[in-house]
Write an enzyme that holds these catalytic residues in place. Sequence first.
Site, PDB file in Angstrom:
ATOM      1  N   ARG A 120       0.855  -1.181   0.000  1.00  0.00           N
ATOM      2  CA  ARG A 120       0.000   0.000   0.000  1.00  0.00           C
ATOM      3  C   ARG A 120       0.896   1.237   0.000  1.00  0.00           C
ATOM      4  O   ARG A 120       2.041   1.197   0.468  1.00  0.00           O
ATOM      5  CB  ARG A 120      -0.904   0.029   1.230  1.00  0.00           C
ATOM      6  CG  ARG A 120      -1.844  -1.172   1.354  1.00  0.00           C
ATOM      7  CD  ARG A 120      -2.632  -1.099   2.643  1.00  0.00           C
ATOM      8  NE  ARG A 120      -3.593  -2.194   2.788  1.00  0.00           N
ATOM      9  CZ  ARG A 120      -3.339  -3.336   3.418  1.00  0.00           C
ATOM     10  NH1 ARG A 120      -2.142  -3.538   3.967  1.00  0.00           N
ATOM     11  NH2 ARG A 120      -4.262  -4.274   3.508  1.00  0.00           N
ATOM     12  N   LYS A 177      -2.448  -2.261   7.867  1.00  0.00           N
ATOM     13  CA  LYS A 177      -3.559  -1.726   8.646  1.00  0.00           C
ATOM     14  C   LYS A 177      -3.528  -2.304  10.054  1.00  0.00           C
ATOM     15  O   LYS A 177      -3.286  -3.490  10.248  1.00  0.00           O
ATOM     16  CB  LYS A 177      -4.884  -2.058   7.959  1.00  0.00           C
ATOM     17  CG  LYS A 177      -5.067  -1.353   6.607  1.00  0.00           C
ATOM     18  CD  LYS A 177      -6.399  -1.710   5.982  1.00  0.00           C
ATOM     19  CE  LYS A 177      -6.596  -0.980   4.654  1.00  0.00           C
ATOM     20  NZ  LYS A 177      -7.892  -1.313   4.018  1.00  0.00           N
ATOM     21  N   ARG A 222      -1.077  -2.156  -6.916  1.00  0.00           N
ATOM     22  CA  ARG A 222      -1.313  -3.252  -5.964  1.00  0.00           C
ATOM     23  C   ARG A 222      -2.259  -4.284  -6.581  1.00  0.00           C
ATOM     24  O   ARG A 222      -2.013  -5.488  -6.494  1.00  0.00           O
ATOM     25  CB  ARG A 222      -1.898  -2.656  -4.683  1.00  0.00           C
ATOM     26  CG  ARG A 222      -2.236  -3.653  -3.580  1.00  0.00           C
ATOM     27  CD  ARG A 222      -2.584  -2.857  -2.319  1.00  0.00           C
ATOM     28  NE  ARG A 222      -3.337  -3.621  -1.340  1.00  0.00           N
ATOM     29  CZ  ARG A 222      -2.797  -4.399  -0.407  1.00  0.00           C
ATOM     30  NH1 ARG A 222      -1.482  -4.548  -0.364  1.00  0.00           N
ATOM     31  NH2 ARG A 222      -3.547  -5.031   0.465  1.00  0.00           N
ATOM     32  N   HIS A 274      -3.877  -9.160   3.555  1.00  0.00           N
ATOM     33  CA  HIS A 274      -5.330  -9.206   3.742  1.00  0.00           C
ATOM     34  C   HIS A 274      -5.662 -10.049   4.963  1.00  0.00           C
ATOM     35  O   HIS A 274      -5.171 -11.173   5.104  1.00  0.00           O
ATOM     36  CB  HIS A 274      -6.026  -9.814   2.512  1.00  0.00           C
ATOM     37  CG  HIS A 274      -6.043  -8.901   1.332  1.00  0.00           C
ATOM     38  ND1 HIS A 274      -6.174  -9.358   0.038  1.00  0.00           N
ATOM     39  CD2 HIS A 274      -5.960  -7.553   1.240  1.00  0.00           C
ATOM     40  CE1 HIS A 274      -6.162  -8.329  -0.795  1.00  0.00           C
ATOM     41  NE2 HIS A 274      -6.045  -7.227  -0.089  1.00  0.00           N
ATOM     42  N   TYR A 314      -9.772 -10.917  -6.694  1.00  0.00           N
ATOM     43  CA  TYR A 314      -8.851 -10.984  -7.825  1.00  0.00           C
ATOM     44  C   TYR A 314      -9.043 -12.247  -8.654  1.00  0.00           C
ATOM     45  O   TYR A 314      -8.495 -12.369  -9.743  1.00  0.00           O
ATOM     46  CB  TYR A 314      -7.401 -10.924  -7.322  1.00  0.00           C
ATOM     47  CG  TYR A 314      -7.094  -9.659  -6.572  1.00  0.00           C
ATOM     48  CD1 TYR A 314      -6.924  -8.459  -7.238  1.00  0.00           C
ATOM     49  CD2 TYR A 314      -6.996  -9.659  -5.187  1.00  0.00           C
ATOM     50  CE1 TYR A 314      -6.659  -7.287  -6.549  1.00  0.00           C
ATOM     51  CE2 TYR A 314      -6.725  -8.496  -4.485  1.00  0.00           C
ATOM     52  CZ  TYR A 314      -6.562  -7.311  -5.168  1.00  0.00           C
ATOM     53  OH  TYR A 314      -6.309  -6.158  -4.483  1.00  0.00           O
TER      54      TYR A 314
END
Length: 308
Positions: A150, A174, A254, A277, A286
Amino acid sequence: MTGDDLPVEVEDFLLSLRVERGRSANTLKAYANDLRAYVAWLDARGLTIGEVDEEILTAYVNELKAGERAPSSVKRMLVSVRGLHRFLAEETEGVADPTVNVEVPKSPKGLPKALSEAEVGALLASITGTDPIARRDRAILEVLYGTGARIGELSGMSLSDLDLDAGLVRLFGKGAKERIVPLGRYALVALVEWLGPQGRPLLEPEQWARRDDADAVFLNRRGGRLQRQGAWLVVRKAGDEVGLGSRLTPHVLRHSCATHMLDHGADIRTVQELLGHASISTTQVYTLVSGERLRSVYDAAHPRAAAG
């Protein structure tokens, strides 16, 4: 209601959005347009906002769904209406919220807009200079595409997060979740060139403004840590140079990293780990492919797919 007039209840709600919640002018305009359409629909049926119950609201939603509006537009309009009624219920004693049990329509999931491999190749080959900025920008693009990082993870990278001998980098995602990801050959070469004598050292100031700047992998022209916005602009400028324009964002790189890995046979859980993730369902977007591609892969891979 005549012209652009809005009922006082709507005006009060919009005022609260502006003053108490600090919503932007564009957001307020969108709310006003949605609520103007809602009030016009009520007026046409001889109804006021205060008379709305769940049955009336459901009829409104059903009419929106039956029209030619996109599901995302229907969802946005209902969010505006729900916000209005929630505000009135909170501000006025004895007023119920008729939207409580009305379900917000789900917008269909769109496929990530990945670049083709040829487009990525052209982008990465477009920065050919040897000055410090060119070395830095080339390393930024190679790392973003090579690791699927990211933009905030990239701008937050510190020298202590790099293990160039092992070809690894530590990223903080995150929730400050840490993960170790490999650096591909091209990303590693670009980083070595950037960190070498003709790259990063030439942007280092005589005295660091902050201790955090001294440990930053990527520096701005003034010798400070390159912030998220600065890194974002590097990507946008490179995209403009090769004609990608607004199609290219850090998040598209990404997306492209994940999509191309899966196209070449990577295991979905490996891609999940690479991208950081928390849920496999996030990565599964995806794997949504066209029927034609699904058929071709199936025909090539399944032992009993080929015609006799």
